[in-house]
Design a protein around this motif. Structure first.
Motif, mmCIF file in Angstrom:
data_model
loop_
_atom_site.group_PDB
_atom_site.id
_atom_site.type_symbol
_atom_site.label_atom_id
_atom_site.label_comp_id
_atom_site.label_asym_id
_atom_site.label_seq_id
_atom_site.Cartn_x
_atom_site.Cartn_y
_atom_site.Cartn_z
ATOM 1 N N ARG A 17 0.819 -1.212 0.000
ATOM 2 C CA ARG A 17 0.000 0.000 0.000
ATOM 3 C C ARG A 17 0.857 1.268 0.000
ATOM 4 N N GLY A 18 1.961 1.246 0.733
ATOM 5 C CA GLY A 18 2.831 2.418 0.784
ATOM 6 C C GLY A 18 3.429 2.759 -0.568
ATOM 7 N N LEU A 19 3.799 1.728 -1.307
ATOM 8 C CA LEU A 19 4.366 1.970 -2.637
ATOM 9 C C LEU A 19 3.311 2.438 -3.625
ATOM 10 N N LEU A 20 2.083 1.956 -3.466
ATOM 11 C CA LEU A 20 1.003 2.456 -4.333
ATOM 12 C C LEU A 20 0.709 3.922 -4.042
ATOM 13 N N LEU A 21 0.746 4.290 -2.762
ATOM 14 C CA LEU A 21 0.546 5.704 -2.415
ATOM 15 C C LEU A 21 1.702 6.561 -2.927
ATOM 16 N N ALA A 22 2.918 6.024 -2.864
ATOM 17 C CA ALA A 22 4.068 6.759 -3.393
ATOM 18 C C ALA A 22 3.949 6.938 -4.905
ATOM 19 N N ALA A 23 3.481 5.899 -5.602
ATOM 20 C CA ALA A 23 3.297 6.011 -7.057
ATOM 21 C C ALA A 23 2.231 7.053 -7.382
ATOM 22 N N LEU A 24 1.160 7.081 -6.596
ATOM 23 C CA LEU A 24 0.113 8.090 -6.802
ATOM 24 C C LEU A 24 0.653 9.495 -6.559
ATOM 25 N N PHE A 25 1.453 9.653 -5.515
ATOM 26 C CA PHE A 25 2.055 10.955 -5.216
ATOM 27 C C PHE A 25 2.998 11.391 -6.340
ATOM 28 N N VAL A 26 3.806 10.459 -6.843
ATOM 29 C CA VAL A 26 4.761 10.779 -7.910
ATOM 30 C C VAL A 26 4.023 11.177 -9.183
ATOM 31 N N ILE A 27 2.947 10.453 -9.530
ATOM 32 C CA ILE A 27 2.230 10.760 -10.779
ATOM 33 C C ILE A 27 1.518 12.112 -10.679
ATOM 34 N N ILE A 28 0.973 12.424 -9.513
ATOM 35 C CA ILE A 28 0.294 13.719 -9.356
ATOM 36 C C ILE A 28 1.307 14.856 -9.369
ATOM 37 N N THR A 29 2.372 14.720 -8.580
ATOM 38 C CA THR A 29 3.383 15.779 -8.507
ATOM 39 C C THR A 29 4.095 15.959 -9.851
ATOM 40 N N GLY A 30 4.471 14.861 -10.475
ATOM 41 C CA GLY A 30 5.144 14.955 -11.766
ATOM 42 C C GLY A 30 4.244 15.506 -12.856
ATOM 43 N N LEU A 65 5.170 0.845 -9.399
ATOM 44 C CA LEU A 65 4.078 -0.111 -9.576
ATOM 45 C C LEU A 65 4.594 -1.547 -9.721
ATOM 46 N N VAL A 66 5.702 -1.721 -10.415
ATOM 47 C CA VAL A 66 6.286 -3.065 -10.561
ATOM 48 C C VAL A 66 6.720 -3.594 -9.199
ATOM 49 N N VAL A 67 7.341 -2.752 -8.393
ATOM 50 C CA VAL A 67 7.779 -3.188 -7.068
ATOM 51 C C VAL A 67 6.577 -3.423 -6.154
ATOM 52 N N ALA A 68 5.545 -2.599 -6.257
ATOM 53 C CA ALA A 68 4.361 -2.766 -5.404
ATOM 54 C C ALA A 68 3.646 -4.081 -5.686
ATOM 55 N N PHE A 69 3.636 -4.520 -6.931
ATOM 56 C CA PHE A 69 2.961 -5.766 -7.290
ATOM 57 C C PHE A 69 3.943 -6.935 -7.421
ATOM 58 N N SER A 70 5.125 -6.817 -6.834
ATOM 59 C CA SER A 70 6.148 -7.856 -6.973
ATOM 60 C C SER A 70 5.763 -9.158 -6.287
ATOM 61 N N ARG A 71 4.868 -9.115 -5.333
ATOM 62 C CA ARG A 71 4.455 -10.343 -4.644
ATOM 63 C C ARG A 71 3.770 -11.323 -5.589
ATOM 64 N N TYR A 72 3.157 -10.814 -6.640
ATOM 65 C CA TYR A 72 2.449 -11.685 -7.567
ATOM 66 C C TYR A 72 3.396 -12.537 -8.406
ATOM 67 N N GLY A 73 4.687 -12.261 -8.361
ATOM 68 C CA GLY A 73 5.657 -13.049 -9.098
ATOM 69 C C GLY A 73 5.987 -14.364 -8.421
ATOM 70 N N PHE A 74 5.641 -14.502 -7.141
ATOM 71 C CA PHE A 74 5.938 -15.716 -6.398
ATOM 72 C C PHE A 74 4.707 -16.619 -6.408
#
Length: 87
Positions: A17-30, A65-74
């Motif tokens: 969840r933290g990485l998804l929030l960081a991605a949202l913050f980066v996309i809005i700020t950028g 986003l790739v790092v946030a969803f990395s659990r799905y690789g296992f």
């Protein structure tokens, strides 16, 4: 990860969840920064700061986003429901 007594730990398949929030913050700020630089670059010829900021924002968001969803690789952590029958 939740420890359940002496048994195997149970892993949840949810994105970080933290990485998804960081991605949202980066996309809005950028997006806001690139929009600002696009309007400012309209008056200066040969300046591409808006495009550069937009490219950096998209790359950072994609990596988060790739790092946030990395659990799905296992696949060995994927759980089947109790009624699931193999074969």
């Amino acid at each position: 990860m939740i420890l359940m007594g002496d048994r195997v730990p149970m892993f949840k398949l949810r994105p970080y969840r933290g990485l998804l929030l960081a991605a949202l913050f980066v996309i809005i700020t950028g997006g806001l920064l690139s929009a600002y630089f696009f309007t400012e670059d309209a008056y200066v010829t040969g300046s591409n700061r808006g495009l550069l900021i937009l490219i950096i924002t998209l790359i950072l968001t994609l990596l988060l986003l790739v790092v946030a969803f990395s659990r799905y690789g296992f696949r060995h952590l994927w759980h089947h429901r109790p009624g699931y029958k193999r074969g």
